[in-house]
Scaffold this motif. Structure first.
Motif, mmCIF file in Angstrom:
data_model
loop_
_atom_site.group_PDB
_atom_site.id
_atom_site.type_symbol
_atom_site.label_atom_id
_atom_site.label_comp_id
_atom_site.label_asym_id
_atom_site.label_seq_id
_atom_site.Cartn_x
_atom_site.Cartn_y
_atom_site.Cartn_z
ATOM 1 N N VAL A 253 0.835 -1.203 0.000
ATOM 2 C CA VAL A 253 0.000 0.000 0.000
ATOM 3 C C VAL A 253 0.866 1.248 0.000
ATOM 4 N N SER B 184 2.383 1.542 -3.321
ATOM 5 C CA SER B 184 1.384 2.005 -4.278
ATOM 6 C C SER B 184 1.133 3.497 -4.133
ATOM 7 N N GLN C 141 -15.767 2.967 -1.761
ATOM 8 C CA GLN C 141 -14.530 2.191 -1.889
ATOM 9 C C GLN C 141 -14.682 1.069 -2.914
ATOM 10 N N GLN C 142 -15.852 0.410 -2.921
ATOM 11 C CA GLN C 142 -16.077 -0.662 -3.883
ATOM 12 C C GLN C 142 -16.125 -0.129 -5.313
ATOM 13 N N THR D 170 -14.732 2.616 -6.471
ATOM 14 C CA THR D 170 -13.379 3.029 -6.876
ATOM 15 C C THR D 170 -12.522 1.824 -7.214
ATOM 16 N N ALA D 171 -12.635 0.757 -6.398
ATOM 17 C CA ALA D 171 -11.828 -0.441 -6.650
ATOM 18 C C ALA D 171 -12.143 -1.042 -8.007
ATOM 19 N N ARG E 13 -10.747 1.234 -10.805
ATOM 20 C CA ARG E 13 -9.302 1.128 -10.969
ATOM 21 C C ARG E 13 -8.896 -0.207 -11.592
ATOM 22 N N ILE E 14 -9.605 -1.268 -11.216
ATOM 23 C CA ILE E 14 -9.293 -2.567 -11.810
ATOM 24 C C ILE E 14 -9.569 -2.536 -13.306
ATOM 25 N N HIS F 107 -1.795 -4.835 -7.149
ATOM 26 C CA HIS F 107 -2.696 -3.809 -6.661
ATOM 27 C C HIS F 107 -4.152 -4.206 -6.881
ATOM 28 N N MET F 108 -4.442 -4.823 -8.014
ATOM 29 C CA MET F 108 -5.813 -5.256 -8.259
ATOM 30 C C MET F 108 -6.240 -6.317 -7.242
ATOM 31 N N GLU G 242 -4.970 -6.842 -4.267
ATOM 32 C CA GLU G 242 -5.034 -6.260 -2.927
ATOM 33 C C GLU G 242 -6.299 -5.449 -2.729
ATOM 34 N N ARG G 243 -6.724 -4.731 -3.756
ATOM 35 C CA ARG G 243 -7.978 -3.984 -3.640
ATOM 36 C C ARG G 243 -9.148 -4.918 -3.355
#
Length: 452
Positions: free
Chosen positions: A233, A236, A355-356, A358-359, A362-363, A419-420, A422-423
């Motif tokens: 994190v 990142s 948060q969901q 955004t995740a 980004r993915i 990162h994907m 981990e999100r």
């Protein structure tokens, strides 16, 4: 605390189960011992009765050859067995004719004799003899101990003498055998329970040790995973800061420098002449032209700031939702040229948290970047499926594919994949990457906040 709670949740049911098993075994063993006690007592009494009947039959077989009562009494007095086993002889009036252990009773009329408990043993024995023979419980003096105890006697009539022949066994000898059996049974039960208790304690210790070792190992793994996640994190965040700084320096910074130069030039030109017509052809130009170019560069700067802001937190994602943000991103990519990108959304599931959303955004952004830069894809399909219990995002391309494990281990695109993952891990979702030579499919699954 969590490991201790898990260990307690494992030990308490185990200890309760083992305790219940021990109690069940104990009560079953007691019940089985009582049943064996009853069966043994019945078997011993049956055996002793058969033994007494056999003794009397054996003694009677020797009587017919004798014609005188004295001879019969002399013969029977020598037929004894064991310490307190003997025969006795009475006539039909209750007079004792022979008693090898108590000779002082010979010749006495004992018909009305009573024992210490008020019983009439001789009268009861004669009554059984007059009925053809039988068993009688009565109290009599035990010669080896000189005390009155309960006795089981068996008598039969002796013809033609009108006598009563009998013998008996003292009940306390039978009860002593039963008590010895009971003591041995109790010892066996206690020994078996001790063995079971030892095995139970050993099992609890083994379960405790194994559970503690597993909890410690899992805790160590979880701690190490959290440390690695924290490092990723931080890395990142640093990468994102570096990217923003690079974009500001290379994009906004250069444009602002250009605007500054144009404004300074316009001011310098304004100082030489106030009339645009006074500027000769081929010269730098009029102040208005420099200002116009500065305005154009300022528009570029605003557009660049919009791109950077959109990368940090897309306005469409916040204002219109995930589907609109994804559609806007796909349209922007289509305007830039390159592979054909198609977006479709289906269903209306539960509401995603910020948060969901955004995740998933980004993915999708990372998957599209990988497909355009590394996979040489010609077509990309982005599908958002919303259901009542989960939201599924799928990004499929027709590129050359890659090895996700090797890319992650080698660092070639591995940080983006990490990162994907981990999100999704932080949000309790799942991420799967299926890549072959025919293309790559990235699938992210989340449970929305409004799921039932």
């Amino acid at each position: 605390m969590k490991s201790r709670t898990t260990l307690l949740l494992t030990l308490v049911p185990t200890a309760f189960t083992l305790g219940a098993i021990l109690l069940a075994v104990y009560f079953y063993s007691i019940e089985l011992s009582n049943q064996q006690h009853r069966l043994l007592k019945e078997a011993l009494l049956a055996s002793k009765m058969a033994e007494l009947r056999g003794y009397v039959k054996l003694a009677r077989s020797a009587l017919p050859a004798q014609e005188q009562a004295e001879g019969v009494a002399d013969l029977l007095s020598r037929l004894d067995f064991g310490t307190d086993g003997y025969f006795f002889l009475y006539d039909d009036k209750g007079r004792n004719l022979m008693h090898p252990r108590q000779p002082d009773l010979v010749g006495q009329d004992l018909m009305e004799m009573r024992d210490p408990y008020g019983g009439t043993p001789i009268k009861d024995l004669l009554a059984a003899s007059n009925q053809g023979g039988g068993f009688v419980y009565y109290y009599w003096n035990k010669p080896s101990e000189r005390r009155t105890v309960r006795k089981l006697g068996y008598v039969e009539p002796v013809s033609p003498y009108r006598w009563m022949l009998g013998t008996g066994l003292y009940v306390d000898d039978i009860e002593q055998s039963i008590r010895a059996f009971d003591a041995q049974a109790r010892a066996n039960i206690h020994g078996g329970l001790l063995v079971l208790l030892a095995v139970s304690v050993l099992c609890i210790l083994l379960i405790s040790g194994t559970g503690l070792a597993l909890n410690l190992r899992n805790q160590h793994r979880a701690t190490e995973a959290l440390r690695q996640l924290a490092r990723r994190v931080v890395r990142s965040q640093e990468d994102e800061r570096a990217r923003v700084a690079r974009d500001l320096h290379d994009g906004i910074g250069q444009i602002l420098v250009s605007i500054k130069w144009l404004l300074e030039t316009a001011m310098a030109t304004q100082g030489r002449t106030t009339s645009p017509a006074a500027v000769l052809p081929g010269k730098l130009g009029s102040p208005q032209s420099f200002l116009q170019r500065a305005l154009e560069r300022l528009g570029q700067a605003l557009l660049e700031i919009h791109h950077i802001s959109n990368d940090l937190r897309p306005a469409a994602l916040q204002d219109l939702g995930l589907a609109a943000a994804l559609r806007s991103m796909v349209l922007a990519i289509g305007e830039e040229g390159g592979p054909r990108v198609r977006f479709s959304a289906h269903g209306a599931g539960g509401e995603l948290t910020p948060q969901q959303g955004t995740a998933l955004f980004r993915i999708c952004q990372e998957a599209l970047t990988n497909a355009r830069r590394h996979a040489a894809a010609q077509r990309i399909d982005v599908v958002l499926l919303s259901a009542s219990r989960r939201v599924i995002l799928s990004v499929r391309d027709d590129g050359k594919g890659f090895n996700p494990q090797r890319a992650h281990a080698g660092g070639d695109g591995g940080s983006g994949l990490s990162h994907m993952r981990e999100r999704m891990l932080m949000l309790g979702g799942t991420l799967s990457i299926d890549s072959t030579a025919a293309g790559t499919t990235v699938t992210a699954v989340l449970e929305p906040r409004g799921a039932a």
